[in-house]
Scaffold this active site. Structure first.
Site, PDB file in Angstrom:
ATOM      1  N   LYS A  11      43.655  36.358  36.751  1.00 23.24           N
ATOM      2  CA  LYS A  11      45.111  36.246  36.911  1.00 23.24           C
ATOM      3  C   LYS A  11      45.486  35.827  38.340  1.00 23.24           C
ATOM      4  O   LYS A  11      44.671  35.935  39.274  1.00 23.24           O
ATOM      5  CB  LYS A  11      45.752  37.581  36.518  1.00 23.24           C
ATOM      6  CG  LYS A  11      45.538  37.915  35.029  1.00 23.24           C
ATOM      7  CD  LYS A  11      46.312  39.163  34.615  1.00 23.24           C
ATOM      8  CE  LYS A  11      46.120  39.431  33.127  1.00 23.24           C
ATOM      9  NZ  LYS A  11      46.935  40.591  32.674  1.00 23.24           N
ATOM     10  N   TYR A  51      51.964  34.491  25.848  1.00 22.46           N
ATOM     11  CA  TYR A  51      52.286  35.911  25.668  1.00 22.46           C
ATOM     12  C   TYR A  51      53.393  36.141  24.633  1.00 22.46           C
ATOM     13  O   TYR A  51      54.028  37.191  24.653  1.00 22.46           O
ATOM     14  CB  TYR A  51      52.671  36.534  27.019  1.00 22.46           C
ATOM     15  CG  TYR A  51      51.468  36.810  27.899  1.00 22.46           C
ATOM     16  CD1 TYR A  51      50.572  37.831  27.577  1.00 22.46           C
ATOM     17  CD2 TYR A  51      51.212  36.062  29.033  1.00 22.46           C
ATOM     18  CE1 TYR A  51      49.468  38.099  28.367  1.00 22.46           C
ATOM     19  CE2 TYR A  51      50.098  36.318  29.828  1.00 22.46           C
ATOM     20  CZ  TYR A  51      49.237  37.343  29.491  1.00 22.46           C
ATOM     21  OH  TYR A  51      48.135  37.610  30.267  1.00 22.46           O
ATOM     22  N   HIS A 117      42.624  38.974  32.145  1.00 28.24           N
ATOM     23  CA  HIS A 117      43.012  39.110  30.746  1.00 28.24           C
ATOM     24  C   HIS A 117      41.749  39.162  29.892  1.00 28.24           C
ATOM     25  O   HIS A 117      40.743  38.552  30.243  1.00 28.24           O
ATOM     26  CB  HIS A 117      43.850  37.887  30.326  1.00 28.24           C
ATOM     27  CG  HIS A 117      44.064  37.791  28.846  1.00 28.24           C
ATOM     28  ND1 HIS A 117      45.036  38.509  28.188  1.00 28.24           N
ATOM     29  CD2 HIS A 117      43.403  37.087  27.881  1.00 28.24           C
ATOM     30  CE1 HIS A 117      44.984  38.233  26.891  1.00 28.24           C
ATOM     31  NE2 HIS A 117      43.994  37.373  26.669  1.00 28.24           N
ATOM     32  N   GLU A 128      43.614  31.934  21.436  1.00 32.11           N
ATOM     33  CA  GLU A 128      43.717  31.800  22.903  1.00 32.11           C
ATOM     34  C   GLU A 128      42.730  30.757  23.443  1.00 32.11           C
ATOM     35  O   GLU A 128      43.052  30.012  24.372  1.00 32.11           O
ATOM     36  CB  GLU A 128      43.479  33.161  23.563  1.00 32.11           C
ATOM     37  CG  GLU A 128      44.609  34.142  23.267  1.00 32.11           C
ATOM     38  CD  GLU A 128      44.324  35.560  23.764  1.00 32.11           C
ATOM     39  OE1 GLU A 128      45.163  36.436  23.533  1.00 32.11           O
ATOM     40  OE2 GLU A 128      43.262  35.784  24.393  1.00 32.11           O
TER      41      GLU A 128
HETATM   42  P1  GDP Z   1      45.769  44.242  27.883  1.00 33.31           P
HETATM   43  O1  GDP Z   1      45.323  43.884  26.491  1.00 33.31           O
HETATM   44  O2  GDP Z   1      44.950  45.360  28.481  1.00 33.31           O
HETATM   45  O3  GDP Z   1      45.860  43.051  28.811  1.00 33.31           O
HETATM   46  O4  GDP Z   1      47.240  44.869  27.784  1.00 33.31           O
HETATM   47  P2  GDP Z   1      48.531  44.473  26.886  1.00 33.31           P
HETATM   48  O5  GDP Z   1      48.150  43.489  25.809  1.00 33.31           O
HETATM   49  O6  GDP Z   1      49.177  45.746  26.485  1.00 33.31           O
HETATM   50  O7  GDP Z   1      49.495  43.768  27.924  1.00 33.31           O
HETATM   51  C1  GDP Z   1      49.324  42.420  28.328  1.00 33.31           C
HETATM   52  C2  GDP Z   1      49.537  42.329  29.816  1.00 33.31           C
HETATM   53  O8  GDP Z   1      50.870  42.711  30.112  1.00 33.31           O
HETATM   54  C3  GDP Z   1      48.697  43.304  30.659  1.00 33.31           C
HETATM   55  O9  GDP Z   1      47.391  42.845  30.917  1.00 33.31           O
HETATM   56  C4  GDP Z   1      49.516  43.407  31.928  1.00 33.31           C
HETATM   57  O10 GDP Z   1      49.348  42.253  32.768  1.00 33.31           O
HETATM   58  C5  GDP Z   1      50.941  43.396  31.370  1.00 33.31           C
HETATM   59  N1  GDP Z   1      51.443  44.761  31.122  1.00 33.31           N
HETATM   60  C6  GDP Z   1      51.027  45.656  30.186  1.00 33.31           C
HETATM   61  N2  GDP Z   1      51.740  46.792  30.235  1.00 33.31           N
HETATM   62  C7  GDP Z   1      52.644  46.617  31.238  1.00 33.31           C
HETATM   63  C8  GDP Z   1      53.691  47.431  31.779  1.00 33.31           C
HETATM   64  O11 GDP Z   1      53.924  48.574  31.341  1.00 33.31           O
HETATM   65  N3  GDP Z   1      54.418  46.893  32.800  1.00 33.31           N
HETATM   66  C9  GDP Z   1      54.191  45.639  33.280  1.00 33.31           C
HETATM   67  N4  GDP Z   1      54.955  45.203  34.296  1.00 33.31           N
HETATM   68  N5  GDP Z   1      53.215  44.847  32.797  1.00 33.31           N
HETATM   69  C10 GDP Z   1      52.455  45.324  31.792  1.00 33.31           C
END
Ligand code: GDP
Length: 139
Positions: A11, A51, A117, A128
């Site tokens: 990232k 996303y 990611h 993806e």
């Molecule tokens: P991952 O699968 O571990 O990447 O997590 P998710 O799919 O839940 O979220 C996608 C991405 O969104 C994460 O890798 C973070 O960059 C961001 N993200 C997730 N949860 C949060 C949050 O609570 N706040 C913020 N600002 N970003 C978040």
């Protein structure tokens, strides 16, 4: 049957902080084979598309802004049981909760700027990977 590929991105904050080489090295040492790789900057529209599944989440706008804020490294990785193997290798979403030694524990900044990611399912890994790479760009 579990698939053999996952899609990762280093990232923008990890690239900005000079951690690209260290993260790639760790990935390779972890037994993941690089199938495809690109250094690029997502437009806002491309980050929104990537996303899209998160469009209803409160952090969607911030995430799109962040992911289009600077260059990233996008990579397809190959390993047996790639999704699960890579997700445990990178650690929890929040670097503060990530297991010691994982990429997010080592290089993540906060829950949003968490270094890398990793695809969350075989189905999403295929989507993806196709977002970034054609068949001709995979080895
Ligand atoms: P991952 O699968 O571990 O990447 O997590 P998710 O799919 O839940 O979220 C996608 C991405 O969104 C994460 O890798 C973070 O960059 C961001 N993200 C997730 N949860 C949060 C949050 O609570 N706040 C913020 N600002 N970003 C978040």
């Amino acid at each position: 049957m579990a698939g053999k590929i996952t899609l990762t991105m280093i990232k923008p904050e990890a690239v900005r902080n000079g951690n690209t080489g260290k993260i790639l090295d760790k990935i390779i040492e972890g037994g993941f084979r690089i199938v495809a790789m690109k250094y690029l900057k997502l437009t806002r529209a491309q980050a929104e598309q990537f996303y899209f599944v998160h469009r209803e989440r409160p952090f969607y706008k911030d995430l799109v802004e962040f992911m289009s804020s600077g260059p990233i490294v996008a990579t397809i990785l190959h390993k047996d049981n790639a999704i699960e193997a890579y997700r445990s290798f990178i650690g929890s979403t929040n670097p503060k909760e990530a297991a010691p030694g994982t990429i997010r524990a080592l290089y993540g900044t906060n829950i949003q700027e968490n270094a890398v990611h990793g695809s969350d399912s075989d189905e999403n890994a295929i989507i993806e990977a196709a977002f970034f790479f054609s068949a001709l760009e995979r080895f």
